[in-house]
Design an enzyme around this catalytic site. Sequence first.
Site, mmCIF file in Angstrom:
data_model
loop_
_atom_site.group_PDB
_atom_site.id
_atom_site.type_symbol
_atom_site.label_atom_id
_atom_site.label_comp_id
_atom_site.label_asym_id
_atom_site.label_seq_id
_atom_site.Cartn_x
_atom_site.Cartn_y
_atom_site.Cartn_z
ATOM 1 N N HIS A 257 35.039 31.265 44.532
ATOM 2 C CA HIS A 257 35.783 31.254 43.227
ATOM 3 C C HIS A 257 37.188 32.052 43.351
ATOM 4 O O HIS A 257 38.490 31.280 42.102
ATOM 5 C CB HIS A 257 35.208 32.963 41.559
ATOM 6 C CG HIS A 257 34.284 33.481 42.162
ATOM 7 N ND1 HIS A 257 33.332 33.962 44.026
ATOM 8 C CD2 HIS A 257 34.746 35.377 42.165
ATOM 9 C CE1 HIS A 257 33.613 35.088 44.107
ATOM 10 N NE2 HIS A 257 34.315 35.704 43.735
ATOM 11 N N ARG A 258 37.018 32.666 43.831
ATOM 12 C CA ARG A 258 38.941 33.444 44.237
ATOM 13 C C ARG A 258 39.556 32.745 45.173
ATOM 14 O O ARG A 258 40.834 32.389 44.977
ATOM 15 C CB ARG A 258 38.977 34.794 44.991
ATOM 16 C CG ARG A 258 39.462 35.750 45.392
ATOM 17 C CD ARG A 258 39.801 36.842 45.912
ATOM 18 N NE ARG A 258 39.478 37.505 44.779
ATOM 19 C CZ ARG A 258 37.810 38.065 44.985
ATOM 20 N NH1 ARG A 258 37.213 37.877 45.589
ATOM 21 N NH2 ARG A 258 37.655 38.805 44.219
ATOM 22 N N TYR B 157 28.548 41.898 44.920
ATOM 23 C CA TYR B 157 27.396 41.031 44.585
ATOM 24 C C TYR B 157 27.186 39.818 45.582
ATOM 25 O O TYR B 157 26.217 39.228 45.560
ATOM 26 C CB TYR B 157 27.499 39.885 43.325
ATOM 27 C CG TYR B 157 27.685 40.884 42.174
ATOM 28 C CD1 TYR B 157 26.667 41.890 41.944
ATOM 29 C CD2 TYR B 157 28.811 41.839 41.283
ATOM 30 C CE1 TYR B 157 26.472 42.472 40.856
ATOM 31 C CE2 TYR B 157 28.779 42.121 40.221
ATOM 32 C CZ TYR B 157 27.180 42.767 39.918
ATOM 33 O OH TYR B 157 27.569 44.338 38.951
ATOM 34 N N ASP C 29 40.948 39.372 37.743
ATOM 35 C CA ASP C 29 40.245 40.375 37.593
ATOM 36 C C ASP C 29 38.749 39.617 37.493
ATOM 37 O O ASP C 29 39.080 37.555 37.492
ATOM 38 C CB ASP C 29 40.002 40.342 35.620
ATOM 39 C CG ASP C 29 39.099 41.273 35.321
ATOM 40 O OD1 ASP C 29 39.008 42.391 36.041
ATOM 41 O OD2 ASP C 29 38.760 41.174 34.542
ATOM 42 N N SER C 30 37.524 40.115 38.455
ATOM 43 C CA SER C 30 36.849 38.811 38.706
ATOM 44 C C SER C 30 34.990 39.304 37.905
ATOM 45 O O SER C 30 35.326 40.257 37.719
ATOM 46 C CB SER C 30 36.395 38.092 39.909
ATOM 47 O OG SER C 30 37.141 37.838 40.390
HETATM 48 P P1 ITT Z 1 40.813 45.550 41.458
HETATM 49 O O1 ITT Z 1 41.211 46.791 41.101
HETATM 50 O O2 ITT Z 1 41.423 44.313 41.337
HETATM 51 O O3 ITT Z 1 39.878 45.482 39.699
HETATM 52 P P2 ITT Z 1 37.814 45.803 41.631
HETATM 53 O O4 ITT Z 1 36.748 46.372 42.096
HETATM 54 O O5 ITT Z 1 37.757 47.003 40.210
HETATM 55 O O6 ITT Z 1 39.172 45.690 41.790
HETATM 56 P P3 ITT Z 1 36.539 43.416 39.346
HETATM 57 O O7 ITT Z 1 36.483 44.265 38.014
HETATM 58 O O8 ITT Z 1 37.192 42.436 39.612
HETATM 59 O O9 ITT Z 1 37.628 44.381 40.842
HETATM 60 O O10 ITT Z 1 35.495 43.385 40.051
HETATM 61 C C1 ITT Z 1 34.396 43.406 39.331
HETATM 62 C C2 ITT Z 1 32.811 43.813 39.982
HETATM 63 O O11 ITT Z 1 32.579 42.191 40.080
HETATM 64 C C3 ITT Z 1 32.783 44.568 40.695
HETATM 65 O O12 ITT Z 1 31.817 45.121 41.042
HETATM 66 C C4 ITT Z 1 33.529 43.423 42.475
HETATM 67 O O13 ITT Z 1 32.571 44.734 43.474
HETATM 68 C C5 ITT Z 1 32.236 42.833 42.135
HETATM 69 N N1 ITT Z 1 33.005 41.020 42.735
HETATM 70 C C6 ITT Z 1 34.267 40.696 42.596
HETATM 71 N N2 ITT Z 1 34.829 39.630 42.972
HETATM 72 C C7 ITT Z 1 33.450 39.986 44.006
HETATM 73 C C8 ITT Z 1 33.061 38.951 44.846
HETATM 74 O O14 ITT Z 1 34.245 37.713 45.543
HETATM 75 N N3 ITT Z 1 31.830 38.497 45.366
HETATM 76 C C9 ITT Z 1 31.506 39.531 44.622
HETATM 77 N N4 ITT Z 1 31.383 40.516 44.442
HETATM 78 C C10 ITT Z 1 32.471 40.531 43.360
#
Ligand code: ITT
Length: 191
Positions: A178-179, A154, A73-74
């Site tokens: 971060h990832r 983002y 989760d990010s």
């Molecule tokens: P999951 O199925 O893995 O949950 P998700 O796209 O819903 O996929 P997250 O909830 O972790 O994943 O992501 C939260 C938001 O942050 C989502 O709108 C992503 O596009 C954005 N995000 C996540 N990682 C990012 C990154 O490395 N760079 C830019 N935006 C990111």
Amino acid sequence: MGSKKEIIFFTTNKNKVKEIKDLADSEAKNITIVHREYDYPELQLEEIEAVAKESANYIKKKVAIKKPFFIEDSGLFIHALNGFPGPFSAFVFNKIGNEGILKLMADKEGEERRASFKTVVAFCESFEKEPILFVGTAEGKIAEKVRGEGGFGYDPIFEFEGKTFAERNTDEKNRVSHRGRAFMKLLNYIS
Ligand code: ITT
């Protein structure tokens, strides 16, 4: 030569898969990442550590294949907005996108534009144990406008050392993201 260890990555986000597979290909020759498209319900909790842990526990109960797996989760945390959108990053991105964030930040200058990205990887080697968490962060700032064609989400508004993440290729982003940091901790743990 030993056989390769397979680890399943449950996510709906193909961009995450690309980044993680690229990193595993270059850094961990003995590990194969297998993507499984799976849309698990994400709890809206204040801490993404708790979200990742609950998501992994949910998958442990639901999936039949008892193999080592991880989810991640990010979120984007903007300091001047008290960490918003944080755990609500996906919802906010879908509702207002990068242009919406830039509007919220219109009157913020210099240090006030500081932001961080955070990834929490939740890894389950065994279905009997609690998931293990690996956290990675990247400190940067919100750019004045969108820049770059790469990355996703983002990335075009997250600036680090003069370039947005969208102005870097996958390899360059992985080295400072971060990832990339969270996933390298997982790889070190496994090997
Ligand atoms: P999951 O199925 O893995 O949950 P998700 O796209 O819903 O996929 P997250 O909830 O972790 O994943 O992501 C939260 C938001 O942050 C989502 O709108 C992503 O596009 C954005 N995000 C996540 N990682 C990012 C990154 O490395 N760079 C830019 N935006 C990111």
